[in-house]
Motif scaffolding. Structure first.
Motif, PDB file in Angstrom:
ATOM      1  N   GLY A  94      -3.174   5.069  11.997  1.00  0.00           N
ATOM      2  CA  GLY A  94      -2.822   4.033  11.036  1.00  0.00           C
ATOM      3  C   GLY A  94      -3.819   2.888  11.045  1.00  0.00           C
ATOM      4  O   GLY A  94      -4.171   2.345   9.989  1.00  0.00           O
ATOM      5  N   GLY A  95      -4.289   2.515  12.238  1.00  0.00           N
ATOM      6  CA  GLY A  95      -5.291   1.466  12.318  1.00  0.00           C
ATOM      7  C   GLY A  95      -6.590   1.867  11.640  1.00  0.00           C
ATOM      8  O   GLY A  95      -7.211   1.058  10.935  1.00  0.00           O
ATOM      9  N   ASP A  96      -7.001   3.129  11.839  1.00  0.00           N
ATOM     10  CA  ASP A  96      -8.217   3.614  11.180  1.00  0.00           C
ATOM     11  C   ASP A  96      -8.055   3.597   9.659  1.00  0.00           C
ATOM     12  O   ASP A  96      -8.981   3.246   8.920  1.00  0.00           O
ATOM     13  CB  ASP A  96      -8.538   5.042  11.648  1.00  0.00           C
ATOM     14  CG  ASP A  96      -8.974   5.094  13.103  1.00  0.00           C
ATOM     15  OD1 ASP A  96      -9.364   4.040  13.642  1.00  0.00           O
ATOM     16  OD2 ASP A  96      -8.912   6.186  13.707  1.00  0.00           O
ATOM     17  N   LEU A  97      -6.852   3.992   9.194  1.00  0.00           N
ATOM     18  CA  LEU A  97      -6.613   4.012   7.760  1.00  0.00           C
ATOM     19  C   LEU A  97      -6.619   2.602   7.176  1.00  0.00           C
ATOM     20  O   LEU A  97      -7.234   2.348   6.123  1.00  0.00           O
ATOM     21  CB  LEU A  97      -5.280   4.703   7.481  1.00  0.00           C
ATOM     22  CG  LEU A  97      -4.881   4.847   6.010  1.00  0.00           C
ATOM     23  CD1 LEU A  97      -5.941   5.619   5.236  1.00  0.00           C
ATOM     24  CD2 LEU A  97      -3.527   5.543   5.894  1.00  0.00           C
ATOM     25  N   LEU A  98      -5.967   1.657   7.849  1.00  0.00           N
ATOM     26  CA  LEU A  98      -5.949   0.277   7.354  1.00  0.00           C
ATOM     27  C   LEU A  98      -7.347  -0.327   7.356  1.00  0.00           C
ATOM     28  O   LEU A  98      -7.713  -1.090   6.454  1.00  0.00           O
ATOM     29  CB  LEU A  98      -5.002  -0.568   8.202  1.00  0.00           C
ATOM     30  CG  LEU A  98      -3.514  -0.297   8.008  1.00  0.00           C
ATOM     31  CD1 LEU A  98      -2.692  -1.081   9.021  1.00  0.00           C
ATOM     32  CD2 LEU A  98      -3.083  -0.639   6.587  1.00  0.00           C
ATOM     33  N   ALA A  99      -8.148   0.032   8.375  1.00  0.00           N
ATOM     34  CA  ALA A  99      -9.522  -0.461   8.411  1.00  0.00           C
ATOM     35  C   ALA A  99     -10.318   0.084   7.238  1.00  0.00           C
ATOM     36  O   ALA A  99     -11.124  -0.624   6.628  1.00  0.00           O
ATOM     37  CB  ALA A  99     -10.185  -0.075   9.733  1.00  0.00           C
TER      38      ALA A  99
ATOM     39  N   ILE B  63       0.864  -1.185   0.000  1.00  0.00           N
ATOM     40  CA  ILE B  63       0.000   0.000   0.000  1.00  0.00           C
ATOM     41  C   ILE B  63       0.898   1.232   0.000  1.00  0.00           C
ATOM     42  O   ILE B  63       1.790   1.354   0.837  1.00  0.00           O
ATOM     43  CB  ILE B  63      -0.916   0.012   1.235  1.00  0.00           C
ATOM     44  CG1 ILE B  63      -1.855  -1.194   1.213  1.00  0.00           C
ATOM     45  CG2 ILE B  63      -1.723   1.298   1.293  1.00  0.00           C
ATOM     46  CD1 ILE B  63      -2.598  -1.401   2.512  1.00  0.00           C
TER      47      ILE B  63
ATOM     48  N   ILE C  60      -9.065   1.020   4.330  1.00  0.00           N
ATOM     49  CA  ILE C  60      -8.573   0.374   3.116  1.00  0.00           C
ATOM     50  C   ILE C  60      -9.141  -1.037   3.003  1.00  0.00           C
ATOM     51  O   ILE C  60      -9.583  -1.478   1.938  1.00  0.00           O
ATOM     52  CB  ILE C  60      -7.032   0.333   3.117  1.00  0.00           C
ATOM     53  CG1 ILE C  60      -6.479   1.750   3.001  1.00  0.00           C
ATOM     54  CG2 ILE C  60      -6.508  -0.527   1.978  1.00  0.00           C
ATOM     55  CD1 ILE C  60      -4.985   1.841   3.211  1.00  0.00           C
ATOM     56  N   GLY C  61      -9.184  -1.758   4.126  1.00  0.00           N
ATOM     57  CA  GLY C  61      -9.688  -3.121   4.105  1.00  0.00           C
ATOM     58  C   GLY C  61     -11.167  -3.219   3.793  1.00  0.00           C
ATOM     59  O   GLY C  61     -11.638  -4.247   3.314  1.00  0.00           O
TER      60      GLY C  61
END
Length: 288
Positions: A272-277, A24, A279-280
């Protein structure tokens, strides 16, 4: 990491991008997003400036990025107006990058008479208010101005202004301060002053990273009364922008402000966790 200058810096940057493809990519420069092939699992473009649909590079970045992120509500509205659908746009606030344990310790040990900190020499209108406040109000604590200044032009200009105003003993230019040195500098201070200027762009399109860091630093924050700053919440003392006397009064008031629990402010890992969530949860194009 080794520091390189153009053109070697550009070559190393492009080589690193090629080596990392398949993951990513998060970028903040439309030129980078616009140039990416389909070999990334996702390209995320974080906008800190308004997208310009009359700019070919911005148009390519708007089309190429799978997800468009911004910390500013006004920029989010600009992205939607530029044709970015709701499923590809995300309003994601900045987070604090300072040591939470140091912030809690700092909040408990803060000395209201210690110096006031300003980061950055580039917000000229806001810094004009600061200079005027320190000229008029001799009871204000020592002011420390820290920041990077490419080429030294702003630093030299500010040094000349301080000398002309007779403020060299009460206002000190610190130069760039990064990493552990920044935490050490914060330990010496009583207040974090973020003097953004008041203009239409700043009111709604500011990405107030400095204020977010300030709110998580263990120091009270003094900042202008602007919608983008008011939306952050937290123990900030607000003043009317353009009024040096109001700024001085806010600095005095900050001496008695309770900083609450600075370690509880969102950190970059949380963001970062919010962003990955995000994206997922989105259907990306197939990369073949």
């Amino acid at each position: 990491p080794r520091i390189s200058r153009p053109p070697i810096a550009g070559l190393r940057f492009r080589w690193t991008l090629r080596r990392l493809r398949g993951g990513i990519l998060l970028c903040r420069d439309p030129r980078v997003a616009a140039a990416q092939p389909d070999s990334w699992s996702a390209v995320v473009m974080e906008w800190h400036v308004a997208p310009r649909t009359n700019d070919p590079v911005h148009r390519r970045a708007l089309a190429r990025a799978d997800l468009h992120v911004t910390p500013a509500p006004g920029l989010y509205a600009d992205l939607r107006a530029a044709g970015v659908g709701e499923s590809r746009a995300l309003l994601l606030p900045n987070a604090c990058g300072l040591d939470p344990a140091a912030a809690s310790r700092r909040a408990a040990a803060r000395d209201p008479a210690a110096p006031v900190l300003v980061l950055g020499l580039h917000r000229r209108d806001g810094m004009d208010d600061v200079l005027a406040a320190w000229e008029r109000h001799h009871d204000l604590p020592t002011l420390l101005i820290a920041g990077r200044d490419q080429g030294g032009a702003r630093l030299a200009a500010w040094a000349a202004r301080l000398a002309a105003a007779g403020l060299t003993e009460r206002v000190q230019l610190m130069g760039p301060v990064w990493g552990p040195a920044r935490d050490a500098l914060l330990d010496r201070c009583s207040t974090w002053l973020a003097p953004y200027p008041d203009d239409e762009t700043t009111r709604t399109r500011l990405c107030p990273l400095q204020v977010v860091d300030g709110l998580g630093s263990g120091l009270p924050v003094v900042a202008p009364r602007l919608p983008c700053i008011q939306a952050l919440g937290g123990p900030a003392v607000l003043y009317e922008p353009g009024d040096p006397d109001a700024l001085a009064a806010a600095v005095r008031e900050a001496g008695s402000v309770d900083c609450g629990h600075p370690a509880d402010r969102p950190r970059w890992a949380d963001r970062g966790g919010d962003l990955l969530a995000a994206i997922g949860g989105r259907p990306w194009r197939s990369t073949g």
